[in-house]
Design a protein around this motif. Structure first.
Motif, mmCIF file in Angstrom:
data_model
loop_
_atom_site.group_PDB
_atom_site.id
_atom_site.type_symbol
_atom_site.label_atom_id
_atom_site.label_comp_id
_atom_site.label_asym_id
_atom_site.label_seq_id
_atom_site.Cartn_x
_atom_site.Cartn_y
_atom_site.Cartn_z
ATOM 1 N N TYR A 6 0.817 -1.218 0.000
ATOM 2 C CA TYR A 6 0.000 0.000 0.000
ATOM 3 C C TYR A 6 0.852 1.270 0.000
ATOM 4 O O TYR A 6 0.610 2.194 0.755
ATOM 5 N N GLY A 7 1.835 1.285 -0.865
ATOM 6 C CA GLY A 7 2.624 2.500 -1.046
ATOM 7 C C GLY A 7 3.960 2.479 -0.348
ATOM 8 O O GLY A 7 4.981 2.799 -0.936
ATOM 9 N N SER A 8 3.962 2.128 0.925
ATOM 10 C CA SER A 8 5.226 2.052 1.654
ATOM 11 C C SER A 8 5.011 1.284 2.944
ATOM 12 O O SER A 8 3.900 1.209 3.469
ATOM 13 N N PHE A 9 6.084 0.728 3.448
ATOM 14 C CA PHE A 9 6.039 0.036 4.737
ATOM 15 C C PHE A 9 5.524 0.966 5.820
ATOM 16 O O PHE A 9 4.631 0.618 6.603
ATOM 17 N N GLN A 10 6.090 2.176 5.876
ATOM 18 C CA GLN A 10 5.751 3.095 6.960
ATOM 19 C C GLN A 10 4.269 3.472 6.927
ATOM 20 O O GLN A 10 3.610 3.517 7.967
ATOM 21 N N ARG A 11 3.746 3.724 5.738
ATOM 22 C CA ARG A 11 2.342 4.115 5.620
ATOM 23 C C ARG A 11 1.417 2.997 6.091
ATOM 24 O O ARG A 11 0.459 3.224 6.826
ATOM 25 N N THR A 12 1.709 1.767 5.659
ATOM 26 C CA THR A 12 0.848 0.643 6.022
ATOM 27 C C THR A 12 0.947 0.350 7.517
ATOM 28 O O THR A 12 -0.062 0.110 8.185
ATOM 29 N N PHE A 13 2.160 0.378 8.037
ATOM 30 C CA PHE A 13 2.339 0.126 9.464
ATOM 31 C C PHE A 13 1.627 1.194 10.296
ATOM 32 O O PHE A 13 0.997 0.888 11.313
ATOM 33 N N ARG A 14 1.686 2.443 9.835
ATOM 34 C CA ARG A 14 1.005 3.517 10.567
ATOM 35 C C ARG A 14 -0.506 3.275 10.602
ATOM 36 O O ARG A 14 -1.182 3.592 11.593
ATOM 37 N N THR A 15 -1.045 2.679 9.530
ATOM 38 C CA THR A 15 -2.475 2.355 9.508
ATOM 39 C C THR A 15 -2.813 1.394 10.649
ATOM 40 O O THR A 15 -3.818 1.577 11.355
ATOM 41 N N PHE A 16 -1.984 0.371 10.835
ATOM 42 C CA PHE A 16 -2.216 -0.569 11.938
ATOM 43 C C PHE A 16 -2.066 0.127 13.284
ATOM 44 O O PHE A 16 -2.854 -0.114 14.212
ATOM 45 N N GLN A 17 -1.087 0.979 13.416
ATOM 46 C CA GLN A 17 -0.910 1.707 14.673
ATOM 47 C C GLN A 17 -2.116 2.591 14.969
ATOM 48 O O GLN A 17 -2.549 2.700 16.122
ATOM 49 N N ASP A 18 -2.668 3.217 13.927
ATOM 50 C CA ASP A 18 -3.800 4.124 14.108
ATOM 51 C C ASP A 18 -5.070 3.377 14.504
ATOM 52 O O ASP A 18 -5.871 3.873 15.310
ATOM 53 N N VAL A 19 -5.276 2.192 13.921
ATOM 54 C CA VAL A 19 -6.564 1.505 14.078
ATOM 55 C C VAL A 19 -6.575 0.532 15.248
ATOM 56 O O VAL A 19 -7.551 0.475 16.001
ATOM 57 N N ILE A 20 -5.507 -0.255 15.415
ATOM 58 C CA ILE A 20 -5.477 -1.211 16.531
ATOM 59 C C ILE A 20 -5.419 -0.423 17.832
ATOM 60 O O ILE A 20 -4.587 0.462 17.998
ATOM 61 N N ASN A 21 -6.293 -0.731 18.728
ATOM 62 C CA ASN A 21 -6.459 -0.040 20.020
ATOM 63 C C ASN A 21 -7.252 1.261 19.897
ATOM 64 O O ASN A 21 -7.443 1.965 20.893
ATOM 65 N N GLU A 22 -7.713 1.590 18.672
ATOM 66 C CA GLU A 22 -8.497 2.799 18.472
ATOM 67 C C GLU A 22 -9.812 2.699 19.246
ATOM 68 O O GLU A 22 -10.494 1.684 19.197
ATOM 69 N N ASN A 23 -10.166 3.759 19.951
ATOM 70 C CA ASN A 23 -11.404 3.809 20.734
ATOM 71 C C ASN A 23 -11.515 2.624 21.698
ATOM 72 O O ASN A 23 -12.608 2.103 21.952
ATOM 73 N N GLY A 24 -10.369 2.176 22.206
ATOM 74 C CA GLY A 24 -10.380 1.113 23.202
ATOM 75 C C GLY A 24 -10.528 -0.287 22.644
ATOM 76 O O GLY A 24 -10.598 -1.250 23.407
ATOM 77 N N ILE A 25 -10.603 -0.431 21.311
ATOM 78 C CA ILE A 25 -10.730 -1.754 20.710
ATOM 79 C C ILE A 25 -9.384 -2.458 20.748
ATOM 80 O O ILE A 25 -8.371 -1.923 20.298
ATOM 81 N N LYS A 26 -9.374 -3.659 21.295
ATOM 82 C CA LYS A 26 -8.151 -4.447 21.380
ATOM 83 C C LYS A 26 -8.214 -5.578 20.353
ATOM 84 O O LYS A 26 -9.253 -6.192 20.149
ATOM 85 N N PHE A 27 -7.068 -5.877 19.745
ATOM 86 C CA PHE A 27 -6.986 -7.003 18.813
ATOM 87 C C PHE A 27 -5.520 -7.354 18.627
ATOM 88 O O PHE A 27 -4.717 -6.497 18.269
ATOM 89 N N ARG A 28 -5.166 -8.613 18.888
ATOM 90 C CA ARG A 28 -3.752 -9.009 18.825
ATOM 91 C C ARG A 28 -3.358 -9.264 17.362
ATOM 92 O O ARG A 28 -3.883 -10.161 16.708
ATOM 93 N N THR A 29 -2.397 -8.473 16.874
ATOM 94 C CA THR A 29 -2.030 -8.499 15.467
ATOM 95 C C THR A 29 -0.537 -8.742 15.310
ATOM 96 O O THR A 29 0.283 -7.963 15.795
ATOM 97 N N ASN A 30 -0.209 -9.845 14.638
ATOM 98 C CA ASN A 30 1.176 -10.166 14.317
ATOM 99 C C ASN A 30 1.396 -9.832 12.852
ATOM 100 O O ASN A 30 0.716 -10.373 11.971
#
Length: 536
Positions: free
Chosen positions: A228-252
């Motif tokens: 999706y364009g770059s490693f950093q951009r895609t990884f930032r998407t996971f950082q932004d969404v996982i744990n967003e609004n208190g939602i927990k989800f274990r992601t490897n």
């Protein structure tokens, strides 16, 4: 705040038929199991969760999928349920009605093996359907794509364009591209797609996480970082969404070898990032898929002796990538479907073993001849299996492989009996992300509606305990978390999948219809159908 969980069938998955009456959790961890009376007396819990007769298991984890791809599929034209070429044409025509001139028509999941005539559309037929729009249709296996002339022109694919390494531009008798692109050839199209906006990525990931929680999944091992364009951009998407609004989800997060240097240059390392995100093994593709005849076989395809598949990398090239992963002190996760691809992977791992205490991962491993199984027993490896592939690939896969190879194909029971670690997954969006569908497929090896069917290669059926283990203890072991995840026992994370019915003791074909009562991560409901009814 401590919680007591009781009044249900609580399966610890420590061994078959291991059940406890109650569980006490605190600060996200399981502190003790035992009788309700004993735990109440010892811990005086602040809250009690009445399971109301439901069945509770360690949190189910999908050991291999593409979470952003799953979300994208939910947002795009889904072709996975289409059963004829006529139906597919109609679906494409309908989608063009809502598109502006020049806007891309993107579809996901077509499978010609579901068509009676096995039709693969030619670019000229797609030109007629969408004369004013570039088309990209991705096959269910994600190892083949269909495009029209407008797309070929945008990608500058002409009669003189050579096949990229690890890919094939299928051509007609005059040497012109037909619009059918296999494996790495499809990447020529991905490079020219209009850029996906950041918010589109976040929306796709939110939808994927929400869907997975609703299916009872507490975690997933996903491979998305290279697309999706770059490693950093895609990884930032996971950082932004996982744990967003208190939602927990274990992601490897598996790290595609193409972005390994990007990860290192940004200062990231293999392993835990926080409680919910971690970097996993280095992902490598060794071959393609059986459906498009790009899985790499030791001998030619039974129904097309002119080909033995596609090696994404040469044998030495694969070894070089594994060596690079070892230089970063990382395990590898190698996509291997054909037996020759598996042999290449074994040789690379034998020459460059994983770091001490780590296990490599072999993804799919659909053809596992006895001589290779014997060698695998001497390696530190885990298999990421997709039980639903049996339902999608049979009976047509018999035409591809022939009877002799079929005896050691999709041989999950053989792998387990050989003492090899196996984890369960969907490879979503290729297969439904539902772990219950995967569990049912591993046990029955048939569709639940096929009431008289004995199952494809019935000797390879798993027991119910073995099937559930794929998604609990198996997935935990795949990421080295077998002492932290995958069981309901003191010292383990308080991650639970709660089902309205006990899948160990209901009719087999009813498993796919069982409702998810709740999904719990670190002792907190992330999805709960009963809400306050269970609490007191």
């Amino acid at each position: 705040m401590g919680r007591l969980w009781y009044n249900g069938s609580i399966y610890t998955m420590e061994h078959e038929d291991s059940i406890t009456e109650a569980v006490y959790t605190e600060s996200g961890w399981i502190k003790a199991t035992g009788t309700k009376e004993m735990l109440e007396k010892e811990y005086q819990p602040a809250e009690e969760i009445n399971l109301q007769g439901a069945a509770m298991y360690p949190g189910f984890t999908d050991s291999h999928l593409h979470m952003l791809g799953l979300g994208e599929t939910m947002l795009s034209l889904d072709l996975s349920d289409i059963t004829s070429a006529t139906e597919m044409k109609q679906a494409l025509q309908k989608r063009t009605e809502s598109l502006k001139n020049g806007e891309w028509l993107i579809g996901e999941g077509w499978n010609e093996n579901n068509f009676s005539d096995r039709k693969i559309f030619h670019r000229t037929e797609l030109d007629e359907i969408a004369p004013n729009n570039p088309i990209l249709l991705t096959r269910i296996c994600r190892h083949a794509s269909l495009v029209n002339s407008a797309t070929l022109k945008k990608a500058d694919i002409t009669k003189d364009t050579t096949n990229p390494e690890g890919g094939i531009i299928v051509r007609d008798e005059d040497g012109e591209a037909t619009g059918y692109l296999l494996d790495q050839a499809a990447d020529l199209i991905k490079k020219i797609l209009p850029p996906v906006k950041d918010e589109q990525l976040r929306t796709a990931l939110r939808m994927a996480v929400s869907s997975m929680l609703e299916q009872g999944l507490t975690g997933g091992h996903t491979e998305d970082l290279n697309y999706y364009g770059s490693f950093q951009r895609t990884f930032r998407t996971f950082q932004d969404v996982i744990n967003e609004n208190g939602i927990k989800f274990r992601t490897n997060l598996l790290v595609h070898h193409g972005v390994l240097n990007d990860m290192k240059e940004l200062g990231y390392k293999y392993g835990r990032i926080d409680d919910y995100l971690s970097f996993g093994a280095v992902k490598i593709f060794a071959d393609g898929a059986i459906g498009g005849r790009t899985a790499l076989l030791r001998s030619p395809y039974y129904d097309n002796p002119e080909t033995s598949g596609v090696a994404i990398h040469s044998k030495d090239g694969l070894k070089h990538i594994v060596k690079e992963a070892r230089a970063s002190n990382m395990p590898v996760a190698i996509h291997v479907i054909g037996d020759l691809a598996l042999e290449y992977a074994i040789e690379a791992i034998e020459e460059y073993p994983p770091p001490e205490g780590e296990k490599d991962r072999l993804i799919h491993a659909q053809i596992t001849p006895p001589d290779l199984v014997e060698r695998l027993q001497n390696l530190a490896v885990t298999f990421d299996l997709q039980p639903r592939f049996v339902l999608s690939d049979f009976p047509w896969v018999e035409e591809r492989l022939g009877e002799e190879r079929l005896h050691h194909s999709f041989a999950w029971k053989t792998l387990l009996d050989a003492g090899l670690d196996c984890a369960g997954s969907s490879d979503a969006p290729i297969e439904p992300v539902s772990p219950l569908q995967g569990i049912h497929a591993a046990i029955s090896r048939k569709l639940p509606t096929d009431t008289t069917h004995q199952g494809y290669i019935p000797a390879q059926k798993l027991t119910r305990f073995e099937a559930v283990s794929l998604y609990t203890t198996g997935s935990a072991a795949a990421v080295g978390k077998e002492n932290e995840l995958g069981k309901i026992a003191a010292g383990y994370r308080a991650d639970f999948t709660i089902l309205e019915e006990d899948i160990f003791h209901i009719p087999l074909d009813s498993i796919v219809d069982v409702s998810i009562a709740g999904t719990v991560i670190e002792g907190e409901f992330q999805y709960d159908t009963a809400k306050e009814q269970r609490r007191k």
